[in-house]
Design a protein around this motif. Structure first.
Motif, PDB file in Angstrom:
ATOM      1  N   THR A   1       0.807  -1.226   0.000  1.00  0.00           N
ATOM      2  CA  THR A   1       0.000   0.000   0.000  1.00  0.00           C
ATOM      3  C   THR A   1       0.837   1.273   0.000  1.00  0.00           C
ATOM      4  O   THR A   1       0.282   2.373  -0.091  1.00  0.00           O
ATOM      5  N   LEU A   2       2.169   1.149   0.116  1.00  0.00           N
ATOM      6  CA  LEU A   2       3.018   2.342   0.047  1.00  0.00           C
ATOM      7  C   LEU A   2       2.917   2.983  -1.334  1.00  0.00           C
ATOM      8  O   LEU A   2       2.621   2.310  -2.323  1.00  0.00           O
ATOM      9  N   PRO A   3       3.187   4.285  -1.442  1.00  0.00           N
ATOM     10  CA  PRO A   3       3.232   4.923  -2.764  1.00  0.00           C
ATOM     11  C   PRO A   3       4.257   4.236  -3.659  1.00  0.00           C
ATOM     12  O   PRO A   3       5.280   3.723  -3.178  1.00  0.00           O
ATOM     13  N   GLU A   4       3.997   4.244  -4.951  1.00  0.00           N
ATOM     14  CA  GLU A   4       4.848   3.507  -5.883  1.00  0.00           C
ATOM     15  C   GLU A   4       6.307   3.963  -5.828  1.00  0.00           C
ATOM     16  O   GLU A   4       7.227   3.145  -5.899  1.00  0.00           O
ATOM     17  N   GLU A   5       6.543   5.269  -5.710  1.00  0.00           N
ATOM     18  CA  GLU A   5       7.916   5.762  -5.637  1.00  0.00           C
ATOM     19  C   GLU A   5       8.627   5.210  -4.404  1.00  0.00           C
ATOM     20  O   GLU A   5       9.803   4.848  -4.455  1.00  0.00           O
ATOM     21  N   GLU A   6       7.903   5.150  -3.293  1.00  0.00           N
ATOM     22  CA  GLU A   6       8.492   4.628  -2.062  1.00  0.00           C
ATOM     23  C   GLU A   6       8.748   3.132  -2.187  1.00  0.00           C
ATOM     24  O   GLU A   6       9.787   2.634  -1.745  1.00  0.00           O
ATOM     25  N   LEU A   7       7.825   2.416  -2.809  1.00  0.00           N
ATOM     26  CA  LEU A   7       8.038   0.989  -3.053  1.00  0.00           C
ATOM     27  C   LEU A   7       9.310   0.769  -3.863  1.00  0.00           C
ATOM     28  O   LEU A   7      10.127  -0.101  -3.554  1.00  0.00           O
TER      29      LEU A   7
ATOM     30  N   ALA B   1      11.944   2.679  -4.193  1.00  0.00           N
ATOM     31  CA  ALA B   1      13.151   2.981  -3.415  1.00  0.00           C
ATOM     32  C   ALA B   1      13.466   1.864  -2.430  1.00  0.00           C
ATOM     33  O   ALA B   1      14.630   1.458  -2.279  1.00  0.00           O
ATOM     34  N   ARG B   2      12.445   1.363  -1.741  1.00  0.00           N
ATOM     35  CA  ARG B   2      12.686   0.296  -0.758  1.00  0.00           C
ATOM     36  C   ARG B   2      13.175  -0.981  -1.444  1.00  0.00           C
ATOM     37  O   ARG B   2      14.069  -1.667  -0.941  1.00  0.00           O
ATOM     38  N   LEU B   3      12.583  -1.309  -2.601  1.00  0.00           N
ATOM     39  CA  LEU B   3      12.973  -2.522  -3.315  1.00  0.00           C
ATOM     40  C   LEU B   3      14.372  -2.405  -3.900  1.00  0.00           C
ATOM     41  O   LEU B   3      15.136  -3.375  -3.925  1.00  0.00           O
ATOM     42  N   ALA B   4      14.719  -1.211  -4.370  1.00  0.00           N
ATOM     43  CA  ALA B   4      16.044  -1.012  -4.953  1.00  0.00           C
ATOM     44  C   ALA B   4      17.143  -1.215  -3.923  1.00  0.00           C
ATOM     45  O   ALA B   4      18.232  -1.695  -4.242  1.00  0.00           O
TER      46      ALA B   4
ATOM     47  N   ALA C   1       6.896  -1.190  -9.600  1.00  0.00           N
ATOM     48  CA  ALA C   1       8.004  -0.826  -8.717  1.00  0.00           C
ATOM     49  C   ALA C   1       9.132  -1.851  -8.809  1.00  0.00           C
ATOM     50  O   ALA C   1      10.313  -1.489  -8.843  1.00  0.00           O
ATOM     51  N   LEU C   2       8.787  -3.121  -8.869  1.00  0.00           N
ATOM     52  CA  LEU C   2       9.804  -4.156  -9.022  1.00  0.00           C
ATOM     53  C   LEU C   2      10.560  -3.995 -10.331  1.00  0.00           C
ATOM     54  O   LEU C   2      11.782  -4.136 -10.388  1.00  0.00           O
ATOM     55  N   GLU C   3       9.833  -3.662 -11.377  1.00  0.00           N
ATOM     56  CA  GLU C   3      10.468  -3.488 -12.686  1.00  0.00           C
ATOM     57  C   GLU C   3      11.386  -2.268 -12.682  1.00  0.00           C
ATOM     58  O   GLU C   3      12.516  -2.316 -13.170  1.00  0.00           O
ATOM     59  N   ARG C   4      10.901  -1.163 -12.106  1.00  0.00           N
ATOM     60  CA  ARG C   4      11.711   0.058 -12.063  1.00  0.00           C
ATOM     61  C   ARG C   4      12.951  -0.128 -11.202  1.00  0.00           C
ATOM     62  O   ARG C   4      13.990   0.471 -11.462  1.00  0.00           O
TER      63      ARG C   4
ATOM     64  N   THR D   1      22.345   6.475  -1.053  1.00  0.00           N
ATOM     65  CA  THR D   1      20.945   6.551  -1.490  1.00  0.00           C
ATOM     66  C   THR D   1      20.403   5.143  -1.710  1.00  0.00           C
ATOM     67  O   THR D   1      21.165   4.208  -1.989  1.00  0.00           O
ATOM     68  N   PRO D   2      19.079   4.948  -1.620  1.00  0.00           N
ATOM     69  CA  PRO D   2      18.506   3.623  -1.907  1.00  0.00           C
ATOM     70  C   PRO D   2      18.849   3.131  -3.307  1.00  0.00           C
ATOM     71  O   PRO D   2      19.114   1.946  -3.508  1.00  0.00           O
TER      72      PRO D   2
END
Length: 499
Positions: A161-167, A169-172, A192-195, A268-269
């Motif tokens: 449910t986090l915003p896509e940009e935050e997702l 960053a966390r995944l990266a 987000a996973l793809e980005r 940075t993430p």
């Protein structure tokens, strides 16, 4: 005497995965409470069914809403808060009457569980015990048959449910990760996973240990088929013992990564993710030592004076299909490795090798933050090293910046073999600046021997400056202010006086 409150974890769905303690408490409870949607069916109750005796009072806690659309004056959160207050009051009535109350919770009671809302409202008022349960995270890993984390890897739990940009960053930046609460969030999670460059590694687990269980690569999942009871998993990157070395599947790439002025707090993430994803790390040995060692990742350290050779080596690895991270301190585009890599990449045989540059916190900005805001107005950045350009050029630039009344950030001020530049620069600046102009001397910012102090320009002592020191020389407007707590703050006003 009041009754006892029990938050009982039921595990991921298979009734045989309850703990012995959970089964005992469910069978002995006076009251068994469980949450359900408005259709009345409760997954929690269905898991616990075989342990119920039939003689217990059952409290069905029915959510008033299941989506975030409501006409409640307090909105979605207000509607839920009212529901939790009413539900906890119903349970409190039983506890006050001396009845033991078991609240059933799928998975673990305190891991994204509905029980925790009862716990916050009741545990301080009644004797309480929480019985842990197998989480969906552990269940998913078990069904995939793969390790979540190994050795020094860390596991990140992320709500979808986090915003896509935050997702992204966390995944990266994650070593391994589990993304909860999919359902309608799945399209954003997939993007987000793809980005973040992690889609190929992501696995999908639906209804682990329940009817309708499904596991498959996340990239193959139809978004319209994803229920709430599903998770995305980025498993451990440590390869199994029998794994073969992966064959290059096309051209690799070079990512020039800025690690900031010191350790991981400055990373940075995006940079953290690029370092984790690389097959090879290339860099000055001192900077490579700041990057955690990862199993299977190759490290190629070299001396600080072979930038061109290092760049070509990285590009050659990428040409053979490797994912290469060139490690650079600070920002790679500021007196660092990005220039060397791009220069080499602009010539044959490396023109077709993909190159990316990821920014990092610069030494100047890090030093400025420790001192206050000396770079609050226009400023110039100059390297005092005459290894790659003559001193006459450096002096010319210093005079131009001084005449323009710019704050100056001076990199590479001195070393064992360069002992005259700081004194020459100081004397030159005194031709344009007052003797009491603040000069910030920042050494090893972010490191274990950090020291930041401010001196008058006239008192700048070259003997106190080495290669790990950065100098910030104020303009005519820069101020040094002593605060009530005894600390000194240096700042340059954003307004400049008119002629």
């Amino acid at each position: 005497m009041t009754g006892r409150l029990y938050g009982v974890g039921l595990g991921p769905g298979d009734p045989s995965l309850l703990t012995v303690r959970a089964a005992e408490l469910i069978g002995k409870a006076d009251v068994v409470a469980y949450h359900s949607a408005r259709h009345g069916r409760s997954i929690a109750r269905s898991i616990a069914d075989r342990y119920l005796t039939g003689g217990q009072i059952e409290e069905k806690l029915v959510y008033p809403i299941t989506v975030e659309t409501t006409d409640h004056p307090g909105g979605y959160r207000g509607a839920l808060d009212d529901f939790y207050e009413e539900a906890s009051a119903r349970l409190a009535a039983h506890l006050d009457a001396g009845r033991d109350v078991v609240v059933l919770a799928e998975g673990d009671p305190l891991f994204y569980g509905s029980y925790q809302h009862m716990h916050k409202r009741l545990a301080h008022r009644y004797p309480t015990e929480v019985v842990p349960g197998v989480t969906s995270v552990s269940a998913a890993a078990a069904r995939l048959g793969t390790a979540l984390v190994e050795a020094e890897e860390t596991l990140t739990i992320i709500p979808g449910t986090l915003p896509e940009e935050e997702l992204t960053a966390r995944l990266a930046s994650a070593d391994s990760a589990v993304i909860m609460k999919l359902g309608r969030t799945f399209p954003a999670v997939r993007r987000a996973l793809e980005r973040a460059g992690r889609l190929a590694d992501a696995q999908y687990v639906e209804r682990a240990f329940m009817d309708g269980e499904r596991t498959l690569p996340l990239a193959e999942v139809d978004a319209d088929s994803v229920p709430y009871f599903s998770v995305a998993v980025l498993p451990s990157k440590v390869a199994p013992l029998d794994a073969a070395e992966p064959e290059p599947d096309g051209p690799g790439e070079v990512v020039v990564v800025g690690t900031g002025p010191a350790g991981p707090l400055w990373l940075t993430p995006e940079a953290r993710g690029a370092l984790a994803a690389a097959t090879d790390l290339v860099g000055y040995t001192t900077y490579l030592d700041r990057v955690p060692v990862r199993p299977g990742q190759l490290r190629h350290g070299s001396d600080n004076k072979v930038e061109a050779e290092r760049a070509e080596f990285a590009l050659d690895l990428a040409r053979r299909g490797r994912r290469v991270a060139v490690v650079s301190s600070g920002d790679p585009g500021v007196f660092a490795m990005a220039t060397a890599v791009l220069e080499a990449a602009g010539a044959d045989p490396y023109r077709s090798v993909p190159v990316r540059v990821l920014p990092g916190m610069t030494a100047a900005h890090a030093a400025a933050s420790r001192a206050g805001a000396p770079l609050g107005h226009d400023y110039a950045v100059v390297s005092l090293s005459d290894r790659l350009k003559p001193w006459t050029v450096i002096a010319e630039r210093l005079r131009a910046a001084a005449a323009a009344d710019l704050v100056l950030a001076l990199y590479n001020p001195g070393s064992k073999s360069r002992t005259t530049q700081v004194g020459l620069a100081r004397d030159l600046m005194l031709e344009y600046r007052a003797a009491d102009t603040p000069v910030v001397m920042a050494r090893d910012v972010g490191g274990p021997t950090e020291r930041v102090r401010t001196v008058r320009l006239a008192d700048l002592d070259p003997a106190q400056v080495d290669m790990r020191t950065l100098l910030l020389i104020g303009s005519s407007q820069t101020r040094l202010v002593q605060r009530d707590d005894g600390t000194e703050v240096v700042w340059t006003p954003r307004r400049y006086p008119e002629d």
